[in-house]
Scaffold this motif. Structure first.
Motif, mmCIF file in Angstrom:
data_model
loop_
_atom_site.group_PDB
_atom_site.id
_atom_site.type_symbol
_atom_site.label_atom_id
_atom_site.label_comp_id
_atom_site.label_asym_id
_atom_site.label_seq_id
_atom_site.Cartn_x
_atom_site.Cartn_y
_atom_site.Cartn_z
ATOM 1 N N TRP A 130 -120.115 32.616 20.364
ATOM 2 C CA TRP A 130 -118.782 32.513 20.095
ATOM 3 C C TRP A 130 -118.561 31.513 18.892
ATOM 4 O O TRP A 130 -119.421 30.504 18.940
ATOM 5 C CB TRP A 130 -117.803 32.570 21.037
ATOM 6 N N ALA A 131 -117.445 31.443 18.141
ATOM 7 C CA ALA A 131 -117.132 30.334 17.216
ATOM 8 C C ALA A 131 -115.569 30.286 17.407
ATOM 9 O O ALA A 131 -115.002 31.319 17.146
ATOM 10 C CB ALA A 131 -117.585 30.739 15.731
ATOM 11 N N LYS A 132 -115.084 29.183 17.257
ATOM 12 C CA LYS A 132 -113.636 28.870 17.268
ATOM 13 C C LYS A 132 -113.517 28.402 15.919
ATOM 14 O O LYS A 132 -113.886 27.578 15.274
ATOM 15 C CB LYS A 132 -113.368 27.918 18.012
ATOM 16 N N VAL A 133 -112.777 29.247 14.852
ATOM 17 C CA VAL A 133 -112.683 29.235 13.926
ATOM 18 C C VAL A 133 -111.513 28.636 13.105
ATOM 19 O O VAL A 133 -110.327 28.640 13.683
ATOM 20 C CB VAL A 133 -112.620 30.522 12.894
ATOM 21 N N ARG A 134 -111.607 27.628 12.245
ATOM 22 C CA ARG A 134 -110.316 26.900 11.657
ATOM 23 C C ARG A 134 -110.676 26.829 10.060
ATOM 24 O O ARG A 134 -111.444 26.738 9.616
ATOM 25 C CB ARG A 134 -110.378 25.456 12.090
ATOM 26 N N LEU A 135 -109.492 27.320 9.637
ATOM 27 C CA LEU A 135 -109.419 27.235 8.022
ATOM 28 C C LEU A 135 -108.281 26.230 7.539
ATOM 29 O O LEU A 135 -107.281 26.543 7.638
ATOM 30 C CB LEU A 135 -108.993 28.641 7.604
ATOM 31 N N GLY A 136 -108.805 25.199 7.144
ATOM 32 C CA GLY A 136 -107.862 24.183 6.757
ATOM 33 C C GLY A 136 -107.244 23.493 8.051
ATOM 34 O O GLY A 136 -108.147 23.101 8.913
ATOM 35 N N ASP A 137 -105.924 23.649 8.130
ATOM 36 C CA ASP A 137 -105.180 23.168 9.318
ATOM 37 C C ASP A 137 -104.990 24.346 10.194
ATOM 38 O O ASP A 137 -103.991 24.156 11.014
ATOM 39 C CB ASP A 137 -103.934 22.417 8.957
ATOM 40 N N ARG A 138 -105.237 25.548 9.632
ATOM 41 C CA ARG A 138 -104.901 26.728 10.690
ATOM 42 C C ARG A 138 -105.851 27.085 11.638
ATOM 43 O O ARG A 138 -107.210 27.164 11.307
ATOM 44 C CB ARG A 138 -104.661 28.049 9.425
ATOM 45 N N TYR A 184 -113.853 33.751 17.627
ATOM 46 C CA TYR A 184 -114.453 35.067 16.920
ATOM 47 C C TYR A 184 -115.981 35.298 17.472
ATOM 48 O O TYR A 184 -116.483 34.134 18.153
ATOM 49 C CB TYR A 184 -114.934 34.601 15.164
ATOM 50 N N VAL A 185 -116.566 36.348 17.468
ATOM 51 C CA VAL A 185 -117.787 36.544 18.106
ATOM 52 C C VAL A 185 -118.752 36.142 16.810
ATOM 53 O O VAL A 185 -118.539 36.851 15.673
ATOM 54 C CB VAL A 185 -117.908 37.984 18.161
ATOM 55 N N LEU A 186 -119.856 35.536 16.834
ATOM 56 C CA LEU A 186 -120.981 35.287 16.012
ATOM 57 C C LEU A 186 -122.140 35.934 16.462
ATOM 58 O O LEU A 186 -122.720 35.825 17.369
ATOM 59 C CB LEU A 186 -121.248 33.683 16.048
ATOM 60 N N LYS A 187 -122.535 37.016 15.410
ATOM 61 C CA LYS A 187 -123.750 37.754 15.641
ATOM 62 C C LYS A 187 -124.856 37.581 14.852
ATOM 63 O O LYS A 187 -124.702 37.287 13.451
ATOM 64 C CB LYS A 187 -123.452 39.311 15.798
ATOM 65 N N GLU A 188 -126.027 37.538 15.256
ATOM 66 C CA GLU A 188 -127.251 37.220 14.403
ATOM 67 C C GLU A 188 -127.406 38.553 13.658
ATOM 68 O O GLU A 188 -127.219 39.536 14.013
ATOM 69 C CB GLU A 188 -128.537 36.990 15.032
ATOM 70 N N ALA A 189 -127.709 38.390 12.446
ATOM 71 C CA ALA A 189 -127.928 39.528 11.394
ATOM 72 C C ALA A 189 -129.532 40.019 11.474
ATOM 73 O O ALA A 189 -130.304 39.207 11.723
ATOM 74 C CB ALA A 189 -127.583 38.913 9.731
ATOM 75 N N PHE A 190 -129.680 41.088 10.891
ATOM 76 C CA PHE A 190 -130.866 41.632 10.806
ATOM 77 C C PHE A 190 -131.547 41.321 9.299
ATOM 78 O O PHE A 190 -131.641 42.068 8.398
ATOM 79 C CB PHE A 190 -130.790 43.273 10.790
ATOM 80 N N GLU A 191 -131.779 40.001 9.613
ATOM 81 C CA GLU A 191 -132.604 39.592 8.213
ATOM 82 C C GLU A 191 -133.918 38.903 8.408
ATOM 83 O O GLU A 191 -134.450 38.797 9.507
ATOM 84 C CB GLU A 191 -131.701 38.408 7.653
ATOM 85 N N GLU A 192 -134.479 38.204 7.465
ATOM 86 C CA GLU A 192 -135.669 37.755 7.677
ATOM 87 C C GLU A 192 -136.005 36.932 8.937
ATOM 88 O O GLU A 192 -136.966 36.935 9.499
ATOM 89 C CB GLU A 192 -136.332 36.800 6.177
ATOM 90 N N GLU A 193 -135.215 36.099 9.101
ATOM 91 C CA GLU A 193 -135.589 35.020 10.309
ATOM 92 C C GLU A 193 -135.361 35.866 11.486
ATOM 93 O O GLU A 193 -136.440 35.610 12.390
ATOM 94 C CB GLU A 193 -134.267 33.754 10.369
ATOM 95 N N ARG A 236 -113.346 30.172 28.730
ATOM 96 C CA ARG A 236 -111.908 29.751 29.418
ATOM 97 C C ARG A 236 -111.318 28.512 28.785
ATOM 98 O O ARG A 236 -110.089 28.595 28.555
ATOM 99 C CB ARG A 236 -112.296 29.344 30.991
ATOM 100 N N PRO A 237 -111.813 27.542 28.339
ATOM 101 C CA PRO A 237 -111.221 26.383 27.604
ATOM 102 C C PRO A 237 -110.690 26.965 26.359
ATOM 103 O O PRO A 237 -109.664 26.526 25.768
ATOM 104 C CB PRO A 237 -112.152 25.368 27.517
ATOM 105 N N VAL A 238 -111.401 28.025 25.617
ATOM 106 C CA VAL A 238 -110.843 28.301 24.426
ATOM 107 C C VAL A 238 -109.895 29.396 24.501
ATOM 108 O O VAL A 238 -108.803 29.625 23.570
ATOM 109 C CB VAL A 238 -112.030 28.900 23.559
ATOM 110 N N GLN A 239 -109.939 30.349 25.520
ATOM 111 C CA GLN A 239 -109.210 31.594 25.561
ATOM 112 C C GLN A 239 -108.849 31.758 27.005
ATOM 113 O O GLN A 239 -109.262 32.622 27.549
ATOM 114 C CB GLN A 239 -109.965 32.626 24.979
#
Length: 214
Positions: free
Chosen positions: A17-25, A30-39, A210-213
């Motif tokens: 999971w990631a807590k997302v901030r854009l500037g001061d917003r 959000y869910v953070l998911k690994e991509a089907f990429e080289e790594e 819990r602390p985030v949501q």
């Protein structure tokens, strides 16, 4: 679901999971998911040169799947060969050929956990939400779970359910494939699909969230 698949030996993207901030917003959680990429391919296969196909939306291997990466045939010959073998009406010959083209152990594990997790929207049960990777060392196909947002919803699903995916039906309707699947169901239920294991995973996730949501 992803954790259980990985614990059972089925390559599956990791998530967090990631807590997302854009500037001061504050944009929230959000869910953070690994991509089907080289790594990802290097991590699970040690080689990222094989062909990786995106199953798309309710599309099977006999359709024009998108080639995402790889240095294998560009004309989808690997997919056509697999589809032809899966359609062989001679059961014994079909099993022998598919055993050469698919990592059967990983596939029956994928199918067993799909039924137990009620992943009705994945490849075995709906030809959806999956990738296929053709390992360059032996050319065998490995099916990779994806998009598991429908788990545990249909409690009436049985382990001997009908299979929709062409490869799932072709493998698991053979005598050898059915026996391998039933054996793997027992192993997965004993070693992986444990109530305390799943509730512990959920409890750890709750503590993080819990602390985030609240």
């Amino acid at each position: 679901g992803g954790t259980l698949f990985r614990d059972a030996g089925v390559p599956t993207p990791r998530s967090a999971w990631a807590k997302v901030r854009l500037g001061d917003r504050e944009l929230g959680l959000y869910v953070l998911k690994e991509a089907f990429e080289e790594e990802f391919l290097q991590t699970f296969f040690g080689n990222s040169d094989g062909n990786l196909y995106d199953g798309g939306f309710v599309r099977d291997i006999d359709q024009e799947l998108e080639l995402e990466s790889g240095y294998g045939p560009k004309d989808r010959a690997d997919l056509r060969t697999l589809a032809t073998a899966a359609r062989d009406e001679d059961e014994r010959r079909r099993w022998t050929r598919l055993s050469e083209l698919v990592d059967v152990d990983k596939f029956v594990t994928y199918a067993a956990l799909s039924a137990m997790l009620v992943d009705w929207d994945g490849y075995p049960l709906n030809r959806n939400n999956y990738r296929i990777y053709f390992r360059p060392d032996d050319g065998r196909a490995v099916f990779l779970p994806h998009g598991m947002d429908q788990l545990f919803q249909r409690s009436y699903l049985e382990l001997d359910t009908g299979w929709t995916g062409l490869v799932a039906w072709a493998l698991l309707e053979t005598t050898e494939g059915r026996a391998r699947y039933e054996q793997r169901c027992r192993q997965v239920y004993t070693n992986i699909f444990r109530f305390e294991r799943m509730t512990n995973l959920i409890a750890r996730a709750v503590e993080v969230l819990r602390p985030v949501q609240p």
